[in-house]
Each structure stands twice: as structure tokens, then as C-alpha cells.
Design a protein around this motif. Structure first.
Motif, PDB file in Angstrom:
ATOM      1  N   PHE A  78      16.563  64.490  51.223  1.00  0.00           N
ATOM      2  CA  PHE A  78      15.698  65.424  50.521  1.00  0.00           C
ATOM      3  C   PHE A  78      14.382  65.547  51.278  1.00  0.00           C
ATOM      4  N   GLN A  79      13.658  66.616  50.989  1.00  0.00           N
ATOM      5  CA  GLN A  79      12.306  66.786  51.515  1.00  0.00           C
ATOM      6  C   GLN A  79      11.321  66.358  50.428  1.00  0.00           C
ATOM      7  N   PRO A  80      10.452  65.388  50.693  1.00  0.00           N
ATOM      8  CA  PRO A  80       9.507  64.947  49.664  1.00  0.00           C
ATOM      9  C   PRO A  80       8.517  66.031  49.273  1.00  0.00           C
ATOM     10  N   GLN A  81       8.168  66.888  50.231  1.00  0.00           N
ATOM     11  CA  GLN A  81       7.358  68.072  49.946  1.00  0.00           C
ATOM     12  C   GLN A  81       8.254  69.275  50.173  1.00  0.00           C
ATOM     13  N   ILE A  82       8.435  70.081  49.171  1.00  0.00           N
ATOM     14  CA  ILE A  82       9.511  71.064  49.132  1.00  0.00           C
ATOM     15  C   ILE A  82       9.454  72.038  50.300  1.00  0.00           C
ATOM     16  N   ASN A  83       8.282  72.455  50.727  1.00  0.00           N
ATOM     17  CA  ASN A  83       8.190  73.466  51.783  1.00  0.00           C
ATOM     18  C   ASN A  83       8.151  72.865  53.182  1.00  0.00           C
ATOM     19  N   LEU A  84       8.382  71.547  53.308  1.00  0.00           N
ATOM     20  CA  LEU A  84       8.391  70.923  54.622  1.00  0.00           C
ATOM     21  C   LEU A  84       9.682  71.253  55.371  1.00  0.00           C
ATOM     22  N   SER A  85       9.597  71.300  56.689  1.00  0.00           N
ATOM     23  CA  SER A  85      10.785  71.408  57.527  1.00  0.00           C
ATOM     24  C   SER A  85      10.912  70.108  58.303  1.00  0.00           C
ATOM     25  N   GLY A  86      11.885  70.035  59.167  1.00  0.00           N
ATOM     26  CA  GLY A  86      12.092  68.823  59.938  1.00  0.00           C
ATOM     27  C   GLY A  86      13.075  67.886  59.280  1.00  0.00           C
ATOM     28  N   LYS A  87      13.147  66.674  59.759  1.00  0.00           N
ATOM     29  CA  LYS A  87      14.109  65.705  59.250  1.00  0.00           C
ATOM     30  C   LYS A  87      13.781  65.320  57.800  1.00  0.00           C
ATOM     31  N   PRO A  88      14.794  65.232  56.952  1.00  0.00           N
ATOM     32  CA  PRO A  88      14.546  64.822  55.571  1.00  0.00           C
ATOM     33  C   PRO A  88      14.417  63.313  55.432  1.00  0.00           C
ATOM     34  N   PHE A  89      13.848  62.877  54.320  1.00  0.00           N
ATOM     35  CA  PHE A  89      13.898  61.487  53.903  1.00  0.00           C
ATOM     36  C   PHE A  89      15.276  61.230  53.288  1.00  0.00           C
ATOM     37  N   ILE A  90      15.604  59.961  53.092  1.00  0.00           N
ATOM     38  CA  ILE A  90      16.860  59.580  52.424  1.00  0.00           C
ATOM     39  C   ILE A  90      16.536  58.569  51.330  1.00  0.00           C
ATOM     40  N   PHE A  91      16.974  58.853  50.141  1.00  0.00           N
ATOM     41  CA  PHE A  91      16.802  57.934  49.008  1.00  0.00           C
ATOM     42  C   PHE A  91      18.122  57.220  48.768  1.00  0.00           C
ATOM     43  N   VAL A  92      18.079  55.892  48.597  1.00  0.00           N
ATOM     44  CA  VAL A  92      19.288  55.089  48.482  1.00  0.00           C
ATOM     45  C   VAL A  92      19.261  54.290  47.180  1.00  0.00           C
ATOM     46  N   SER A  93      20.327  54.412  46.415  1.00  0.00           N
ATOM     47  CA  SER A  93      20.544  53.558  45.251  1.00  0.00           C
ATOM     48  C   SER A  93      21.271  52.298  45.700  1.00  0.00           C
ATOM     49  N   GLY A  94      20.722  51.128  45.373  1.00  0.00           N
ATOM     50  CA  GLY A  94      21.349  49.872  45.770  1.00  0.00           C
ATOM     51  C   GLY A  94      22.518  49.471  44.903  1.00  0.00           C
ATOM     52  N   ASP A  95      22.730  50.171  43.775  1.00  0.00           N
ATOM     53  CA  ASP A  95      23.807  49.835  42.848  1.00  0.00           C
ATOM     54  C   ASP A  95      23.682  48.381  42.394  1.00  0.00           C
ATOM     55  N   ASN A  96      24.596  47.503  42.804  1.00  0.00           N
ATOM     56  CA  ASN A  96      24.542  46.112  42.337  1.00  0.00           C
ATOM     57  C   ASN A  96      23.516  45.253  43.077  1.00  0.00           C
ATOM     58  N   SER A  97      22.764  45.824  44.017  1.00  0.00           N
ATOM     59  CA  SER A  97      21.641  45.089  44.605  1.00  0.00           C
ATOM     60  C   SER A  97      20.429  45.131  43.686  1.00  0.00           C
TER      61      SER A  97
END
Length: 352
Positions: free
Chosen positions: A260-279
Motif C-alpha cells: 500500500f501507499q501510506p500517502q495516497i497520492n504518492l508514487s514509487g515503491k509501496p510499503f508492505i504491512f504484515v500480519s504475524g498471525d500466531n506471532s
């Protein structure tokens, strides 16, 4: 909450949904499908008493006027459960059918565990009268989650198979039949995937996670051309070392990874948010540079909630130009809300 940005007050239960004993992924449907705003949900899981699931349709309202209670459109197949329902016209009749992966996962060690890709044909009349839609099997393998390619003229998808530990590309041929291509058989139990341009080179990449008992990972797959059926495939390990708090049967990490893009109108590489589940933790991955050839990320643990983490949802719900992240906390029975703001030290900062 159908529209979180305009909703006030606490969440309310959709009438009759107590019968759905293990809801999984939600698909939202506008009025063009059934004539009213609706949601579809896959149901069931591999734990005892929940192994027989299905696909349900319900009206997206706490005061439904058309569909008073959820309707199951799949057959009541003993031992088979479903995670998601993708709506697509499979046979060209103008009606949206359901494409789904399903799984049977008996607890007995001698019983066969298997997945299967199927589609359910929407009937021309009385689609929600309570009768199961006609079921057609497409092939063995896909079991939990899959991601449909957004730019393909025909149906195509990737299934990270949990049972077999394979990543398989499925695509519809000119005669309507489905073919498949093995992309990887070394990742361990597959889990989530999505199509996104991770390195900002103008081509879609495949973001994928496994769901491992030790040292789980986040992967990216790149392709030498947009024709995934014949393109050369390269795999990149973006992050690894995700491990459940307790090493025991049924525990694994990570869960979902979402670009996802943390700032909606940004271009370039996105960030990645990760759910650890059982971590029990959530993580943020920031690209180390904007170089398309650089697949390094800075991994940051955001918080340890002391309990299982479910599937996050990301979007700018308050229209302020920054992403909002909603994290379901399974054991705590809560939903945490994170948002982004500008920062003095970084371009953007995550805030709870």
C-alpha cells in the motif's frame, strides 16, 4: 460497518449471521449483481465442528429489506470449507458466477487432505431462493486463498497452496478450459498473495507469504513478461524469520502481507504491512531505496498484542490523503486502527 468513514457508533451484527460459524474472507458486491448491496463470505475451517463450510450471500444492511437472512449458495459438502468467493462470469452468459478454492483437512492422520478449485454457476432465475448453485470442478490443488490477476482478459489467478507447499498459476484458455503452471514448489505451506507493482517498474509482481511453524517469509515473484503462463520467473525473499510465539501444531507465521501507499497520492515503491498471525505481532516493511533492482526492505515490528492477529484491511476511510489500517485482534476480540501522518524524521509515520 459497510462504510467505515461515515459510520458512527459501534459495529452491529448483520441479522442471521450467527449461523455462519467460521466466517473467512468478505467480498463486497454492489447493486449490479443482485439488485441490492450485498456481501459474500467463505465459511468453515480445519478445526473440528467447523470443517463443513460454504459460500453465503447476505444483504449489506443491519435492517435488510430484500434478503432477510444469509443464503448458502454452495452444496453442503461434508468436510469441505471455503475461504473466499470471487465473482466473475465464467461461461459468458452475462451473469457473475463464483470462483472459489475449497479444502478438506481431516484431523485423522490417515485421511487425505486436499484442495480444489471450483466454480458455482449463477442460475438465470431465483439465484438466492436457497438452492445451491450448480458446481463445477476445475482441478485439484488450490485450498485456502488465491489472487486473481487484475489485468488479464481471461480468468487467471495464483494459488499459494497450503497443503502441498506449491505456488500455481491457473489461467483460462481460448476454449474456456483451465490450465495451470507450477511457479514454485519450495516455499512450504502457502498462504496469502496479491498482484502489485512492488518495484515501481510498471509491471505487476506477485506478493506472497508462506505460513510456517518456524522462519516464515514474505516473497516477491517477478516475471520477464506480462504473459505469466510462459514468462521466466524470479523469486525474491523480502523478509524472513517470522515465527509463532509457541511452536505447536496449528501455529504458524506470518499471515497476510499487503502492499500500500501510506500517502495516497504518492508514487514509487509501496510499503508492505504484515500480519504475524500466531506471532501475535504486526510489522511494517519500508523499501530500502527506490531502485527497481533493489529488493531490500527495512522490517519494523509495530506492536505485540499478546494474541493472534487476523487479516488486516487498508484504505483511506476518512479521505485525508493517508492510509488507515484496521487490524482484527482475534484473541482480544477487538479491532485496532492505525493511521499515517507526516513526520519530521520520515516522509510518513504510523500512528495508533
Amino acid at each position: 460497518m459497510v462504510d467505515v468513514g461515515t459510520h458512527s457508533g459501534s459495529a452491529e451484527e448483520l441479522p442471521g449471521t450467527g449461523k455462519i460459524n467460521w466466517p473467512n474472507s468478505i467480498t463486497t458486491l454492489n447493486t449490479s449483481v443482485f439488485g441490492f448491496a450485498a456481501v459474500a463470505v467463505g465459511n468453515g475451517f480445519l478445526v473440528p465442528t467447523h470443517t463443513t463450510g460454504g459460500v453465503y450471500i447476505m444483504e449489506a444492511s443491519t435492517e435488510p429489506t430484500t434478503l432477510k437472512e444469509p443464503v448458502k449458495i454452495s452444496k453442503d459438502n461434508s468436510g469441505w470449507f471455503y475461504h473466499q468467493a470471487h465473482f466473475v462470469d465464467m461461461d459468458g452468459d452475462g451473469l457473475l458466477d463464483v470462483l472459489a478454492a475449497r479444502c478438506t483437512y481431516p484431523v485423522w492422520p490417515w485421511a487425505k487432505k486436499q484442495g480444489e478449485l471450483v466454480w458455482l454457476k449463477q442460475p438465470a432465475q431465483d439465484a438466492l431462493a436457497g438452492q445451491p448453485w450448480q458446481e463445477q470442478e476445475l482441478g485439484p490443488g488450490p485450498d485456502f486463498l488465491f489472487c486473481v490477476h487484475p489485468n488479464s482478459s481471461r480468468v487467471s489467478l495464483v494459488a499459494p497452496e497450503y497443503i502441498s507447499g506449491r505456488v500455481v498459476y491457473w489461467y483460462q484458455q481460448e476454449d474456456g478450459s483451465m490450465a495451470s503452471r507450477l511457479l514454485d514448489d519450495t516455499i512450504g505451506p502457502g498462504f496469502s498473495c496479491s498482484w502489485t507493482d512492488l518495484n515501481a517498474d510498471g509491471h505487476l509482481d506477485l506478493l506472497l507469504t508462506n505460513h510456517a511453524a518456524t522462519n516464515g517469509s514474505v516473497f516477491a515473484y517477478t516475471f520477464s513478461s506480462d504473459d505469466v503462463a510462459v514468462a521466466q520467473v524470479s523469486r525474491h525473499v523480502l523478509a524472513t524469520g517470522f515465527t509463532p510465539v509457541k511452536i505447536k501444531t496449528g501455529s504458524a507465521s506470518p499471515g497476510d502481507a499487503m502492499a500500500f501507499q501510506p500517502q495516497i497520492n504518492l508514487s514509487g515503491k509501496p510499503f508492505i504491512f504484515v500480519s504475524g498471525d500466531n506471532s501475535n505481532s504486526i510489522f511494517l516493511m519500508r523499501p530500502a531505496s527506490q531502485d527497481p533492482a533493489d529488493w531490500n526492505y527495512r522490517l519494523e515490528q509495530i506492536h505485540d498484542f499478546g494474541g493472534d492477529i487476523g487479516r488486516p484491511s487498508i484504505g483511506d476511510v476518512d479521505n485525508n490523503g493517508f492510509a488507515d489500517i484496521f487490524v482484527p485482534l482475534y484473541d482480544l476480540k477487538q479491532v485496532a486502527h492505525y493511521e499515517f501522518r507526516k513526520s519530521q524524521s520520515r516522509a510518513v509515520e504510523i500512528l495508533v
